[in-house]
Design a protein around this motif. Structure first.
Motif, PDB file in Angstrom:
ATOM      1  N   LEU A  73       3.293  -3.778   3.197  1.00  0.00           N
ATOM      2  CA  LEU A  73       4.449  -2.901   3.024  1.00  0.00           C
ATOM      3  C   LEU A  73       4.334  -2.057   1.765  1.00  0.00           C
ATOM      4  O   LEU A  73       4.693  -0.873   1.765  1.00  0.00           O
ATOM      5  CB  LEU A  73       5.729  -3.737   2.983  1.00  0.00           C
ATOM      6  N   VAL A  74       3.834  -2.645   0.694  1.00  0.00           N
ATOM      7  CA  VAL A  74       3.652  -1.896  -0.550  1.00  0.00           C
ATOM      8  C   VAL A  74       2.613  -0.793  -0.361  1.00  0.00           C
ATOM      9  O   VAL A  74       2.808   0.337  -0.820  1.00  0.00           O
ATOM     10  CB  VAL A  74       3.256  -2.843  -1.708  1.00  0.00           C
ATOM     11  N   LEU A  75       1.514  -1.111   0.330  1.00  0.00           N
ATOM     12  CA  LEU A  75       0.498  -0.099   0.600  1.00  0.00           C
ATOM     13  C   LEU A  75       1.055   1.033   1.447  1.00  0.00           C
ATOM     14  O   LEU A  75       0.787   2.208   1.189  1.00  0.00           O
ATOM     15  CB  LEU A  75      -0.709  -0.724   1.300  1.00  0.00           C
ATOM     16  N   ARG A  76       1.832   0.687   2.443  1.00  0.00           N
ATOM     17  CA  ARG A  76       2.423   1.727   3.299  1.00  0.00           C
ATOM     18  C   ARG A  76       3.447   2.573   2.540  1.00  0.00           C
ATOM     19  O   ARG A  76       3.518   3.786   2.725  1.00  0.00           O
ATOM     20  CB  ARG A  76       3.059   1.105   4.529  1.00  0.00           C
ATOM     21  N   LEU A  77       4.213   1.953   1.671  1.00  0.00           N
ATOM     22  CA  LEU A  77       5.173   2.701   0.866  1.00  0.00           C
ATOM     23  C   LEU A  77       4.456   3.623  -0.109  1.00  0.00           C
ATOM     24  O   LEU A  77       4.833   4.794  -0.264  1.00  0.00           O
ATOM     25  CB  LEU A  77       6.085   1.729   0.104  1.00  0.00           C
ATOM     26  N   PHE A  78       3.407   3.126  -0.741  1.00  0.00           N
ATOM     27  CA  PHE A  78       2.637   3.924  -1.685  1.00  0.00           C
ATOM     28  C   PHE A  78       1.957   5.091  -0.980  1.00  0.00           C
ATOM     29  O   PHE A  78       1.982   6.223  -1.472  1.00  0.00           O
ATOM     30  CB  PHE A  78       1.614   3.029  -2.390  1.00  0.00           C
TER      31      PHE A  78
END
Length: 101
Positions: A73-78
């Motif tokens: 999720l963090v990678l997708r948000l970034f």
């Protein structure tokens, strides 16, 4: 690790889109003798938009079939934030270039 491949790939594509959105304005001067070549300018625009669209496509591919982890999720948000910055910057530079600034 296989579950994170779409997120990592979308992050890489968003970074490529950001690089092209930062560099495509100077690509207009890649003509012979550093003359103005709008062909290289528009190629840079197309590549920037292409990688931004591919970022969105890869982020949402098989979204319901995989279980997202916190890192995913963090990678997708970034990657989505980088992609949005790239789209806004590219669009702003096109509008400014076409208006004569």
């Amino acid at each position: 690790m296989k579950k994170m491949i779409p997120s990592i790939l979308s992050l890489v594509f968003s970074i490529i889109a950001l690089i092209f959105s930062l560099m495509f304005q100077s690509m207009a001067y890649w003509g012979p003798g550093k003359t103005l070549s709008m062909k290289c300018y528009w190629i840079g625009v197309i590549v920037s938009y292409f990688f931004s669209i591919m970022t969105v496509f890869i982020m949402f591919i098989k979204l319901k079939q995989i279980e997202l982890t916190q890192i995913d999720l963090v990678l997708r948000l970034f990657s989505s934030s980088i992609m949005l910055i790239s789209l806004f910057l590219t669009t702003f530079i096109i509008i400014a270039w076409e208006s004569g600034f």
